[in-house]
Design a protein around this motif. Structure first.
Motif, PDB file in Angstrom:
ATOM      1  N   PRO A 143       0.838  -1.204   0.000  1.00 45.79           N
ATOM      2  CA  PRO A 143       0.000   0.000   0.000  1.00 45.79           C
ATOM      3  C   PRO A 143       0.875   1.258   0.000  1.00 45.79           C
ATOM      4  O   PRO A 143       1.904   1.292   0.672  1.00 45.79           O
ATOM      5  CB  PRO A 143      -0.784  -0.095   1.309  1.00 45.79           C
ATOM      6  CG  PRO A 143      -0.500  -1.441   1.880  1.00 45.79           C
ATOM      7  CD  PRO A 143       0.744  -1.963   1.240  1.00 45.79           C
ATOM      8  N   GLY A 147      -2.194   4.423  -3.661  1.00 42.21           N
ATOM      9  CA  GLY A 147      -2.629   3.145  -4.240  1.00 42.21           C
ATOM     10  C   GLY A 147      -1.775   1.985  -3.765  1.00 42.21           C
ATOM     11  O   GLY A 147      -1.539   1.824  -2.570  1.00 42.21           O
ATOM     12  N   TYR A 148      -1.326   1.188  -4.710  1.00 42.73           N
ATOM     13  CA  TYR A 148      -0.533   0.005  -4.380  1.00 42.73           C
ATOM     14  C   TYR A 148       0.618  -0.108  -5.355  1.00 42.73           C
ATOM     15  O   TYR A 148       0.498   0.298  -6.511  1.00 42.73           O
ATOM     16  CB  TYR A 148      -1.402  -1.260  -4.506  1.00 42.73           C
ATOM     17  CG  TYR A 148      -2.417  -1.409  -3.415  1.00 42.73           C
ATOM     18  CD1 TYR A 148      -2.157  -2.183  -2.284  1.00 42.73           C
ATOM     19  CD2 TYR A 148      -3.649  -0.761  -3.495  1.00 42.73           C
ATOM     20  CE1 TYR A 148      -3.097  -2.311  -1.274  1.00 42.73           C
ATOM     21  CE2 TYR A 148      -4.593  -0.879  -2.492  1.00 42.73           C
ATOM     22  CZ  TYR A 148      -4.313  -1.663  -1.386  1.00 42.73           C
ATOM     23  OH  TYR A 148      -5.239  -1.784  -0.380  1.00 42.73           O
ATOM     24  N   THR A 176      -8.078  -4.005  -6.124  1.00 44.15           N
ATOM     25  CA  THR A 176      -7.588  -2.683  -5.698  1.00 44.15           C
ATOM     26  C   THR A 176      -7.803  -1.585  -6.730  1.00 44.15           C
ATOM     27  O   THR A 176      -7.717  -0.401  -6.421  1.00 44.15           O
ATOM     28  CB  THR A 176      -6.071  -2.726  -5.385  1.00 44.15           C
ATOM     29  OG1 THR A 176      -5.374  -3.027  -6.611  1.00 44.15           O
ATOM     30  CG2 THR A 176      -5.730  -3.765  -4.341  1.00 44.15           C
ATOM     31  N   LYS A 178      -5.734  -1.083  -9.050  1.00 43.51           N
ATOM     32  CA  LYS A 178      -4.391  -0.620  -9.423  1.00 43.51           C
ATOM     33  C   LYS A 178      -4.175  -0.734 -10.928  1.00 43.51           C
ATOM     34  O   LYS A 178      -4.487  -1.748 -11.540  1.00 43.51           O
ATOM     35  CB  LYS A 178      -3.344  -1.488  -8.697  1.00 43.51           C
ATOM     36  CG  LYS A 178      -1.929  -1.254  -9.188  1.00 43.51           C
ATOM     37  CD  LYS A 178      -0.931  -2.166  -8.479  1.00 43.51           C
ATOM     38  CE  LYS A 178       0.449  -2.107  -9.120  1.00 43.51           C
ATOM     39  NZ  LYS A 178       0.977  -0.749  -9.323  1.00 43.51           N
ATOM     40  N   PRO A 322      -9.345   4.590  -6.897  1.00 43.93           N
ATOM     41  CA  PRO A 322      -8.528   3.815  -7.839  1.00 43.93           C
ATOM     42  C   PRO A 322      -8.516   4.450  -9.226  1.00 43.93           C
ATOM     43  O   PRO A 322      -9.424   5.193  -9.580  1.00 43.93           O
ATOM     44  CB  PRO A 322      -9.245   2.470  -7.890  1.00 43.93           C
ATOM     45  CG  PRO A 322     -10.667   2.798  -7.611  1.00 43.93           C
ATOM     46  CD  PRO A 322     -10.667   3.983  -6.685  1.00 43.93           C
ATOM     47  N   TRP A 329     -12.131  -0.450  -3.152  1.00 42.54           N
ATOM     48  CA  TRP A 329     -11.573  -1.332  -2.120  1.00 42.54           C
ATOM     49  C   TRP A 329     -11.455  -0.498  -0.846  1.00 42.54           C
ATOM     50  O   TRP A 329     -10.520   0.284  -0.684  1.00 42.54           O
ATOM     51  CB  TRP A 329     -10.220  -1.859  -2.628  1.00 42.54           C
ATOM     52  CG  TRP A 329      -9.525  -2.915  -1.820  1.00 42.54           C
ATOM     53  CD1 TRP A 329      -8.257  -2.833  -1.308  1.00 42.54           C
ATOM     54  CD2 TRP A 329     -10.005  -4.224  -1.466  1.00 42.54           C
ATOM     55  NE1 TRP A 329      -7.931  -4.007  -0.662  1.00 42.54           N
ATOM     56  CE2 TRP A 329      -8.987  -4.875  -0.734  1.00 42.54           C
ATOM     57  CE3 TRP A 329     -11.211  -4.909  -1.681  1.00 42.54           C
ATOM     58  CZ2 TRP A 329      -9.125  -6.175  -0.237  1.00 42.54           C
ATOM     59  CZ3 TRP A 329     -11.350  -6.202  -1.176  1.00 42.54           C
ATOM     60  CH2 TRP A 329     -10.322  -6.811  -0.472  1.00 42.54           C
ATOM     61  N   ASP A 331     -11.153   0.368   3.119  1.00 39.07           N
ATOM     62  CA  ASP A 331     -10.422  -0.139   4.280  1.00 39.07           C
ATOM     63  C   ASP A 331     -11.126   0.341   5.564  1.00 39.07           C
ATOM     64  O   ASP A 331     -11.305   1.548   5.753  1.00 39.07           O
ATOM     65  CB  ASP A 331      -8.999   0.444   4.183  1.00 39.07           C
ATOM     66  CG  ASP A 331      -8.100  -0.007   5.314  1.00 39.07           C
ATOM     67  OD1 ASP A 331      -8.616  -0.530   6.325  1.00 39.07           O
ATOM     68  OD2 ASP A 331      -6.879   0.194   5.185  1.00 39.07           O
ATOM     69  N   HIS A 367     -11.188  -5.044   4.783  1.00 38.65           N
ATOM     70  CA  HIS A 367     -11.717  -4.329   3.616  1.00 38.65           C
ATOM     71  C   HIS A 367     -13.085  -4.879   3.219  1.00 38.65           C
ATOM     72  O   HIS A 367     -13.400  -6.026   3.498  1.00 38.65           O
ATOM     73  CB  HIS A 367     -10.803  -4.521   2.395  1.00 38.65           C
ATOM     74  CG  HIS A 367      -9.517  -3.772   2.477  1.00 38.65           C
ATOM     75  ND1 HIS A 367      -8.427  -4.249   3.152  1.00 38.65           N
ATOM     76  CD2 HIS A 367      -9.149  -2.575   1.954  1.00 38.65           C
ATOM     77  CE1 HIS A 367      -7.424  -3.381   3.056  1.00 38.65           C
ATOM     78  NE2 HIS A 367      -7.841  -2.351   2.339  1.00 38.65           N
ATOM     79  N   ARG A 369     -15.360  -4.648  -0.648  1.00 42.68           N
ATOM     80  CA  ARG A 369     -15.252  -4.149  -2.025  1.00 42.68           C
ATOM     81  C   ARG A 369     -16.624  -3.643  -2.451  1.00 42.68           C
ATOM     82  O   ARG A 369     -17.614  -4.325  -2.251  1.00 42.68           O
ATOM     83  CB  ARG A 369     -14.791  -5.279  -2.956  1.00 42.68           C
ATOM     84  CG  ARG A 369     -14.342  -4.766  -4.318  1.00 42.68           C
ATOM     85  CD  ARG A 369     -14.084  -5.920  -5.282  1.00 42.68           C
ATOM     86  NE  ARG A 369     -15.347  -6.507  -5.744  1.00 42.68           N
ATOM     87  CZ  ARG A 369     -15.439  -7.417  -6.712  1.00 42.68           C
ATOM     88  NH1 ARG A 369     -14.343  -7.872  -7.306  1.00 42.68           N
ATOM     89  NH2 ARG A 369     -16.615  -7.902  -7.081  1.00 42.68           N
TER      90      ARG A 369
END
Ligand SMILES: Cc1ncc(COP(=O)(O)O)c(C=O)c1O
Length: 399
Positions: A143, A147-148, A176, A178, A322, A329, A331, A367, A369
């Motif tokens: 993370p 983003g990731y 995610t 990403k 995203p 996503w 958290d 998380h 979604r």
């Protein structure tokens, strides 16, 4: 032409899993769905009208899918949307994305061997790896503030394992959202080549990339006999998930031969769906404007979600908008509640179905979604439901 993505469509009672198939996953029924990845948005009229014309022909005999119109439409889409030149000979109709992903796994690994995935991971990959008695080997995404990112060292160390033979790449990444950078994808390819790891790149979310750099398809890195299969389709983009409109692109001669031979002589699955092939032809010729406007709508919904969380729930939730997909996503670690408590609240108080975090992870999840491919009105209802659910948790109403 301006399209309306805020039209409310009623899918309940139409045998749509999102609405009518909740019992298998949730403890409650009649939840407002924000889970499974299809859209509360109609397939555009230019596709439906074309398919109606096909229906009027009133015959649906076995189909030659290898038609120039079909292959040219795919080529056109890649050229105009992603600036990639696809060779028509490298395109193959496939029964489904997940079937193709699994067939790569079955072809290049033996039972017990490792399949590399990035975690969190699209849940069906985990289920299929386990169901085929292979082992999911984890490369965890790191993370960041926005983003990731790929953990290159960990990825290489996992790819170098003797038992790891296949990477299932999700490009762009579900859950995610990403967008892999070109540099990351080149690194991934180099590492996989170095350790002889075959890549299957699932690019079903490719049309939902909203970053400045745009989408970088692994087809860019494909050469004769590259250990690489790209698989994608119209399912997500045009809301045609049940039409079996997927295709793969590969230059790997051995896999292609094995795959097509097994479709015909082992699985008995070589028949193509006429409506799917027709949908590809018309969508990829006429769909660019619709897809652009759809992405604007999704971006707006993502912003609404982001602002709602930042303004009203920043003590409980963290959400990074995203750059791709219509999946958020979210958290909830800051809230201090565990997943069972949060899901109980979302379902029993909020009466909403969100994607259950632990199905995407190999460890405990913080998380959920949220699929935001819907009208603004539905989304706002969902946000209120989330707020009420966390209020109920705070007030001790959920055990
Ligand atoms: C990454 C990804 N791959 C594949 C699928 C499903 O593809 P198919 O129905 O063609 O097997 C989904 C659906 O959610 C998905 O998100």
């Amino acid at each position: 032409m301006k399209y309306n993505f805020d039209e409310i469509i009623n899918r309940r009672g139409t045998a749509t899993i999102a609405y009518d198939g909740q019992r298998k996953v949730y403890d409650y029924e009649n939840l407002e769905p924000f889970w499974i990845a299809d859209m509360d948005i109609k397939t555009p009229d230019f596709i439906i009208d074309h398919l109606k014309g096909k229906l009027d022909q009133a015959h649906f005999g076995y189909l030659v899918w290898k038609q120039d119109d079909y292959l040219d439409a795919i080529k056109h889409w890649y050229k105009t949307r992603f600036k990639v030149n696809i060779q028509k000979n490298d395109i193959y109709y496939v029964p489904s994305i997940l079937f193709t992903v699994t067939e790569v796994i079955r072809e290049f690994t033996k039972e017990g061997e490792g399949v590399l995935i990035h975690t969190p991971s699209y849940n069906a990959f985990l289920t299929l790896i386990e169901g085929n008695k292979r082992t999911a080997v984890e490369s965890s995404l790191i993370p960041t503030d926005d983003g990731y990112k790929l953990d290159v060292e960990q990825f290489e160390s996992m790819a170098s394992r003797e038992d790891v033979k296949v990477l299932v790449l999700c490009n762009p990444h579900n859950p995610t959202g990403k967008v892999w950078t070109k540099e990351e994808l080149i690194q991934i390819k180099e590492i996989c080549d170095k350790y002889d790891v075959f890549i299957v790149s699932d690019e079903i979310h490719m049309d939902f990339v909203r970053s400045e750099e745009g989408f970088y398809s692994m087809t860019n890195l494909m050469q004769l006999d590259s250990s690489l299969v790209v698989v994608t389709g119209l399912g997500k983009t045009f809301n045609l998930a049940s039409l079996a409109s997927s295709y793969m692109i590969t230059k790997h001669r051995y896999f292609t031969l094995q795959f097509n031979r097994k479709l015909a002589t082992y699985y008995g699955l070589s028949a193509a769906n006429t409506l799917a092939v027709e949908a590809v032809k018309v969508a990829y010729r006429n769909g660019a404007d619709w897809v652009d406007q759809l992405n604007n709508h999704i971006e707006r919904n993502m912003l609404i979600l982001k602002e709602f969380i930042d303004q009203n729930m920043s003590d409980e939730l963290t959400f990074i908008k995203p750059e791709s997909t219509y999946l958020a996503w979210v958290d909830f670690s800051k809230s201090g509640y565990n997943e069972a408590q949060v899901q109980e609240a979302l379902q029993s108080v909020g009466k909403i179905a969100t994607g259950i975090g632990h199905s995407f992870e190999l460890s405990e999840s913080h998380h959920f979604r949220m699929n935001i491919a819907c009208s603004e009105e539905k989304l706002i209802g969902g946000l209120d439901a989330i707020k009420q659910s966390f209020n109920a948790l705070k007030n001790g109403e959920i055990k």
